[in-house]
Scaffold this motif. Structure first.
Motif, PDB file in Angstrom:
ATOM      1  N   ARG A 274     -22.552 -63.783  30.806  1.00 21.37           N
ATOM      2  CA  ARG A 274     -24.440 -63.857  30.852  1.00 21.37           C
ATOM      3  C   ARG A 274     -24.264 -65.204  31.320  1.00 21.37           C
ATOM      4  N   GLU A 276     -27.861 -68.390  31.830  1.00 18.40           N
ATOM      5  CA  GLU A 276     -28.753 -69.052  31.756  1.00 18.40           C
ATOM      6  C   GLU A 276     -28.858 -69.898  32.229  1.00 18.40           C
ATOM      7  N   LEU A 277     -29.305 -70.101  33.487  1.00 16.13           N
ATOM      8  CA  LEU A 277     -29.581 -71.126  34.288  1.00 16.13           C
ATOM      9  C   LEU A 277     -31.109 -71.848  33.817  1.00 16.13           C
ATOM     10  N   VAL A 278     -31.466 -72.845  33.657  1.00 19.39           N
ATOM     11  CA  VAL A 278     -32.813 -73.878  33.438  1.00 19.39           C
ATOM     12  C   VAL A 278     -32.538 -75.043  34.246  1.00 19.39           C
ATOM     13  N   GLN A 279     -33.107 -75.091  34.864  1.00 20.93           N
ATOM     14  CA  GLN A 279     -33.505 -76.168  35.845  1.00 20.93           C
ATOM     15  C   GLN A 279     -34.747 -76.468  36.316  1.00 20.93           C
ATOM     16  N   ALA A 313     -24.435 -71.259  29.133  1.00 22.54           N
ATOM     17  CA  ALA A 313     -25.907 -71.739  29.011  1.00 22.54           C
ATOM     18  C   ALA A 313     -25.851 -73.381  30.535  1.00 22.54           C
ATOM     19  N   PHE A 315     -27.975 -75.404  32.720  1.00 21.18           N
ATOM     20  CA  PHE A 315     -28.714 -76.440  33.337  1.00 21.18           C
ATOM     21  C   PHE A 315     -28.598 -78.091  34.108  1.00 21.18           C
ATOM     22  N   ARG A 328     -22.505 -75.720  29.328  1.00 21.63           N
ATOM     23  CA  ARG A 328     -21.755 -75.472  27.471  1.00 21.63           C
ATOM     24  C   ARG A 328     -21.998 -74.163  27.475  1.00 21.63           C
TER      25      ARG A 328
END
Lengths: 382, 212
Positions: A274, A276-279, A313, A315, A328
Motif C-alpha cells: 500500500r 500512501e501519497l501525500v502531495q 509513505a 510525500f 519512507r
C-alpha cells in the motif's frame, strides 16, 4: 444575454445586510460585498445621492426595509412591497433632481409599476391570480403610456417622434416578461439535459470500473492481497476521477502529481504493498521531473521488495526552488556497505539518474527501524 | 494508565461501524452509534461522550453540521473527523468547523485508538494527508491579513512536513531535538490557525480546488 438575465435574480437573491460590519444598518456593507467593492465607496455613493433631493436616504431606507440580515430568512412580503415602493419613490426623486420633467416621470413610474407587476407572474401562483395580475399590469402600462402620450402631445416640441417611441417601449415592456420567461425555460431545459448526460457518464464510469472491480474481488476472495490491491486501485481511480482528474487533462499536459500517482499505483499492483501519497503543490511534467518520478518509483519498489512491510509513505513537496520527494518505510532497513556491488538499483536507478538532472538522493536507513529515501531536484530558474 | 474514553460513532456504513468497534482498544467504550446528522445530534447531546468519531459525509448532511449543532452546548466533546478519501476542501471545512483532527478510514485499529486517546486529551491529530492539505492551504504568503493567524512559522511548517512524510510525533521530536509535548503544541497551534484564520488564501485555495 440570457446568462445575464439568468444571473441577475440570483445576485439579487444573495443581497443581504451585514449587521456585523454596519455603520447604520449594514446596507452599504452588504451591497459592497455583493458587488465586490469597498464598503466606503458604496457609503460615499449613498452620501452623494442624498444630495439629489434626498434620494440616497430614501433608497437606503428602502434597502434597510426590504433586505434580510445575512443568514436570516427574507423579511415578510409586506415589508418587501413597502421597500419596492420606497425604491420607486427614491428613483423618481433622483430623476427629478437631475432635471427630468414630472410630465415624463409620473407616467414612467406608473408604467414601471405595471412592468414590475407583470414580472411577478410566477409558475406557482394559480391561473386566476396570474390573470388578475396580467390585467392589472396591462392596465397600468397602457394607462401610464396614454398619460405620457397626452402630456407629450400637448407640449409643443418633439411630439411626432415621442409617440411611436413610446409605443415601442410599451410593446417591449409588455412582451418582455414573456420573452424572459421563455429564455429562462430554455436555460432550465438545457441544465436538465446536461444533468442527464452527467448521470449517464457516471453510470458508465461506475459500470466500467467499480462494478468490474467488485466482480474481480468476488472471484479473488480467497486471496486477500489481491483483494486489497484491487480495492486500492479502484480507490485511486475513483479519487482521481472525483477530485483530481482534470488537473492534467485540462491544463493541456501531464502533471507531476498524476505521473507520481500512476507510477506508485504500478508498484502497488506489482508488489502488493500500500503506497500512501501525500502531495503539496504541482507542476507540469518535464524530462527532469520524469526522472524524479522514475527515481521515486524505484525507491518505492525497493521498499516493497526489501523492507518486508505492507505500507510505504510518499510525500512529494513542490517548493519554490526545488521539488522534494520522501519515500519512507518502517521495515527491515539496511546498511549500505552490506548491499552487494552488483545490485545497481540504488546507485544507478536513483542516485545517478537524479544526479544527471542536477538532483541529489539521500538515503537514511537504520536496520530494524526502516528507511527513508530523500530525493531533491532543484527547479531551473525560468 | 489512560482513563477509559467514551466514544460515539457517527458513520453511515453499518459494516464499517462494526469494524471500528471491534478494532478499538479496550480503553475505548463505544457508548452510542448514529448513521445520520439527525440521529447524531440528539444522541451526542444525551450521552455527552469524550470523543465523537465523525464521518465527513453523511446521508443527510456533512460532519460540519453535527459539530455546528452540538459544539456550542457541549464544549467538552471532542470531534475526530474520519473519511474514506475526500476532497481537500471538505476536510479543511470540517476542521474549521471545530474537529480536532482528521484520519482516513484506511487507518489501522491501534493507530485509530491512539488518535482517539490523543484527541480526548485535547491534542490535535493530523494524518499525513491532512498535513499535506494544510501545507497546501497555507502555501504562498502574499499579503497576509493577520500574520499571527495567516502564516505558519518555519517550525510549524517543518513539523507538518515531517507528519506528511509519515513520521510519528516521537520521531519528529527526535529529529528536531524537541520534546513530544512541544511537537503537540506546534500541531495544536496549526489547528488553531486553521480554525481561526480568516485568511483569504484559504478560501481562494478551496475555490480553486473545486474549479480545477
Amino acid at each position: 444575454m440570457s446568462t445575464v438575465a439568468g444571473r441577475l435574480p440570483a445576485a439579487l437573491a444573495r443581497l443581504a445586510r451585514l449587521p456585523e460590519e454596519r455603520v447604520l444598518g449594514g446596507v452599504c456593507a452588504g451591497l459592497a460585498r455583493a458587488a465586490r467593492v469597498d464598503a466606503t465607496l458604496v457609503r460615499l455613493v449613498f452620501a452623494l445621492l442624498s444630495f439629489a433631493g434626498g434620494a440616497g436616504l430614501v433608497v437606503y431606507a428602502a434597502a434597510w426595509t426590504g433586505l434580510p440580515e445575512q443568514g436570516r430568512p427574507q423579511p415578510p412580503r409586506s415589508r418587501r412591497v413597502a421597500a419596492a415602493l420606497l425604491l420607486g419613490v427614491g428613483v423618481v426623486v433622483a430623476l427629478r433632481s437631475v432635471g427630468v420633467a414630472s410630465s415624463v416621470l409620473w407616467p414612467a413610474a406608473i408604467v414601471g409599476a405595471g412592468v414590475v407587476l407583470a414580472l411577478q407572474q410566477r409558475g406557482d401562483a394559480s391561473r386566476s391570480q396570474n390573470t388578475v395580475r396580467a390585467v392589472a399590469a396591462a392596465a397600468l402600462v397602457v394607462g401610464g403610456s396614454l398619460l405620457f402620450l397626452e402630456t407629450a402631445t400637448s407640449s409643443p416640441s418633439g411630439s411626432s417622434l415621442v409617440a411611436p417611441a413610446a409605443l415601442v417601449v410599451v410593446l417591449f415592456l409588455v412582451v418582455g416578461p414573456w420573452i424572459w420567461r421563455l429564455v429562462r425555460e430554455r436555460d432550465t431545459e438545457r441544465m436538465e439535459r446536461i444533468r442527464a448526460q452527467e448521470r449517464a457518464d457516471m453510470a458508465a464510469r461506475v459500470h466500467d470500473s467499480v462494478l468490474q472491480t467488485l466482480a474481480l474481488v468476488q472471484r479473488s476472495a480467497a486471496d486477500p492481497r489481491r483483494v486489497a490491491a484491487l480495492a486500492r486501485r479502484q480507490e485511486r481511480e475513483l479519487r482521481g476521477w472525483l477530485y483530481g482528474s482534470a488537473t492534467g487533462d485540462e491544463a493541456g499536459g501531464e502533471m507531476l502529481g498524476r505521473a507520481l500517482d500512476d507510477a506508485l499505483a504500478d508498484v502497488e499492483e506489482l508488489h502488493g504493498v500500500r503506497v500512501e501519497l501525500v502531495q503539496t503543490g504541482d507542476l507540469p511534467l518535464d524530462d527532469r521531473l520524469r526522472a524524479l518520478v522514475l527515481a521515486a518509483r524505484e525507491a518505492v519498489a525497493n521498499a516493497a521488495v526489501h523492507a518486508g512491510v505492507h505500507d510505504v509513505a510518499v510525500f512529494a513537496d513542490v517548493g519554490d526552488t526545488e521539488v522534494s520527494v520522501y519515500v519512507r518505510d518502517r521495515g527491515a532497513g539496511f546498511e549500505r556497505e552490506a548491499v552487494p556491488q552488483d545490485r545497481r538499483g540504488i546507485s544507478e536507478s536513483i542516485e545517478a539518474r537524479l544526479a544527471r538532472h542536477g538532483g541529489r538522493a539521500t538515503i537514511r536507513s537504520t536496520p530494524g527501524q526502516g528507511t527513508e529515501v530523500e530525493l531533491r531536484l532543484p527547479l531551473e530558474a525560468s | 494508565m489512560k482513563p477509559r474514553r467514551r466514544l460515539v460513532l457517527v458513520e453511515d456504513h453499518r459494516l464499517f461501524r462494526a469494524g471500528v468497534r471491534s478494532e478499538l482498544d479496550p480503553g475505548i467504550e463505544v457508548v452510542g452509534e448514529a448513521a445520520t446528522v439527525a440521529e447524531a445530534i440528539p444522541l451526542i447531546r444525551e450521552l455527552d461522550p469524550d470523543v465523537v468519531l465523525l464521518d465527513v459525509h453523511l446521508p443527510d448532511g456533512t460532519g460540519q453540521a453535527v459539530i455546528a449543532a452540538v459544539a456550542p452546548e457541549r464544549p467538552g466533546v471532542k470531534f475526530l473527523a474520519l473519511s474514506v478519501s475526500d476532497a481537500a476542501e471538505d476536510v479543511i471545512a470540517v476542521i474549521r468547523a471545530g474537529a480536532r483532527g482528521y484520519v482516513t478510514k484506511t487507518i489501522s485499529g491501534p493507530e485509530l485508538s491512539e488518535a482517539v486517546h490523543r484527541v480526548a486529551e485535547g491534542d490535535a491529530v493530523f494524518s499525513p494527508r491532512l498535513a499535506g492539505f494544510v501545507l497546501d492551504a497555507f502555501r504562498g504568503g502574499e499579503m497576509p491579513g493577520d500574520p499571527e493567524l495567516d502564516l505558519l512559522t518555519a517550525r510549524e511548517r517543518e513539523v507538518l512536513q515531517l507528519i506528511a512524510r509519515g513520521y510519528l510525533y516521537k520521531e519528529i521530536a527526535a529529529q528536531l531535538h524537541l520534546s513530544v509535548k512541544t511537537i503537540e503544541s506546534h500541531v495544536s497551534a496549526v489547528l488553531r490557525k486553521l480554525q481561526l484564520s480568516s485568511r483569504h488564501e484559504l478560501t481562494r485555495w478551496a475555490v480553486e480546488r473545486r474549479l480545477i
